[in-house]
Write a protein that holds these residues in place. Structure first.
Motif: not given
Length: 112
Positions: A68-76
Protein backbone atom coordinates in the motif's frame (compact mmCIF):
# COMPACT_ATOMS: atom_id res chain seq x y z
CA UNK A 1 3.18 4.98 -20.62
CA UNK A 2 2.89 7.85 -18.16
CA UNK A 3 5.10 10.90 -17.87
CA UNK A 4 8.72 10.21 -16.88
CA UNK A 5 9.56 11.01 -13.27
CA UNK A 6 12.83 11.34 -11.39
CA UNK A 7 14.16 9.03 -8.69
CA UNK A 8 13.47 11.86 -6.21
CA UNK A 9 9.81 11.79 -7.30
CA UNK A 10 9.66 8.04 -6.65
CA UNK A 11 11.26 8.47 -3.22
CA UNK A 12 8.33 10.67 -2.15
CA UNK A 13 5.98 7.67 -2.37
CA UNK A 14 5.90 5.69 0.88
CA UNK A 15 5.17 2.06 -0.07
CA UNK A 16 4.72 -0.38 2.83
CA UNK A 17 3.62 -3.93 3.64
CA UNK A 18 0.68 -4.44 5.97
CA UNK A 19 -1.67 -7.21 7.08
CA UNK A 20 -5.44 -6.96 6.69
CA UNK A 21 -6.98 -7.43 10.14
CA UNK A 22 -10.62 -6.48 9.48
CA UNK A 23 -12.88 -6.54 6.41
CA UNK A 24 -16.37 -5.08 6.21
CA UNK A 25 -18.84 -4.65 3.38
CA UNK A 26 -19.13 -1.06 2.12
CA UNK A 27 -22.73 -0.68 0.89
CA UNK A 28 -22.50 3.14 0.59
CA UNK A 29 -19.65 3.03 -1.94
CA UNK A 30 -20.63 3.87 -5.55
CA UNK A 31 -18.83 0.75 -6.81
CA UNK A 32 -18.86 -2.51 -4.86
CA UNK A 33 -16.04 -2.39 -2.30
CA UNK A 34 -14.78 -3.50 1.08
CA UNK A 35 -13.69 -1.36 4.04
CA UNK A 36 -10.32 -2.68 5.19
CA UNK A 37 -8.31 -2.16 8.35
CA UNK A 38 -4.63 -2.87 7.76
CA UNK A 39 -1.92 -3.30 10.40
CA UNK A 40 1.30 -1.50 9.47
CA UNK A 41 3.18 -2.44 12.65
CA UNK A 42 4.78 0.58 14.37
CA UNK A 43 2.98 2.89 11.91
CA UNK A 44 -0.39 1.79 13.28
CA UNK A 45 -3.64 0.55 11.81
CA UNK A 46 -4.85 2.35 8.69
CA UNK A 47 -8.15 2.19 6.80
CA UNK A 48 -8.71 1.70 3.09
CA UNK A 49 -11.62 1.28 0.70
CA UNK A 50 -10.83 -1.37 -1.92
CA UNK A 51 -12.81 -2.47 -4.97
CA UNK A 52 -11.67 -6.08 -4.75
CA UNK A 53 -14.97 -7.86 -4.11
CA UNK A 54 -15.02 -9.78 -7.41
CA UNK A 55 -11.90 -11.83 -6.71
CA UNK A 56 -11.68 -11.93 -2.90
CA UNK A 57 -14.07 -12.89 -0.11
CA UNK A 58 -13.84 -11.30 3.31
CA UNK A 59 -12.45 -14.55 4.74
CA UNK A 60 -9.77 -14.76 2.03
CA UNK A 61 -8.61 -11.24 2.85
CA UNK A 62 -8.28 -11.63 6.62
CA UNK A 63 -4.61 -12.12 7.48
CA UNK A 64 -3.47 -11.39 3.92
CA UNK A 65 -0.46 -9.14 3.52
CA UNK A 66 -0.81 -6.34 0.98
CA UNK A 67 1.26 -3.54 -0.50
CA UNK A 68 0.00 0.00 0.00
CA UNK A 69 0.90 3.64 -0.42
CA UNK A 70 0.56 5.12 3.04
CA UNK A 71 1.38 8.79 2.45
CA UNK A 72 -1.46 9.81 0.13
CA UNK A 73 -3.76 12.49 1.49
CA UNK A 74 -6.78 10.69 3.06
CA UNK A 75 -9.81 10.53 0.77
CA UNK A 76 -13.46 10.68 1.82
CA UNK A 77 -15.46 7.94 0.10
CA UNK A 78 -19.13 8.18 1.06
CA UNK A 79 -19.14 7.95 4.88
CA UNK A 80 -15.64 6.42 5.11
CA UNK A 81 -12.19 8.07 5.26
CA UNK A 82 -9.71 5.99 3.23
CA UNK A 83 -6.19 6.61 4.57
CA UNK A 84 -4.05 4.38 2.33
CA UNK A 85 -4.14 3.06 -1.23
CA UNK A 86 -3.89 -0.71 -1.52
CA UNK A 87 -1.99 -1.67 -4.68
CA UNK A 88 -3.19 -4.02 -7.36
CA UNK A 89 -3.35 -4.56 -11.09
CA UNK A 90 -6.35 -5.02 -13.35
CA UNK A 91 -6.67 -8.46 -14.92
CA UNK A 92 -8.17 -9.07 -18.38
CA UNK A 93 -11.69 -9.01 -16.87
CA UNK A 94 -11.13 -5.61 -15.24
CA UNK A 95 -10.92 -7.01 -11.71
CA UNK A 96 -8.22 -5.88 -9.28
CA UNK A 97 -5.58 -8.47 -8.35
CA UNK A 98 -3.70 -7.51 -5.18
CA UNK A 99 0.07 -7.05 -5.23
CA UNK A 100 1.75 -9.04 -2.48
CA UNK A 101 5.19 -10.06 -1.25
CA UNK A 102 6.12 -13.65 -2.11
CA UNK A 103 7.05 -14.44 1.53
CA UNK A 104 5.78 -13.05 4.86
CA UNK A 105 7.25 -9.63 5.71
CA UNK A 106 7.18 -7.65 8.97
CA UNK A 107 4.23 -5.23 8.96
CA UNK A 108 5.30 -1.68 8.15
CA UNK A 109 8.38 -2.73 6.15
CA UNK A 110 9.10 -0.20 3.42
CA UNK A 111 9.03 -1.37 -0.20
CA UNK A 112 12.03 -0.20 -2.17
Amino acid sequence: MKEEITFDDFCKVDLRIGTIIKVDDFPKAKKKAYKLQIDFGDLGIKKSSAQITNLYTKNQLLGKQVSAIINFKPRQIANFLSEVLVLGVYNSDGDVVLLQASTPIKNGTQIS
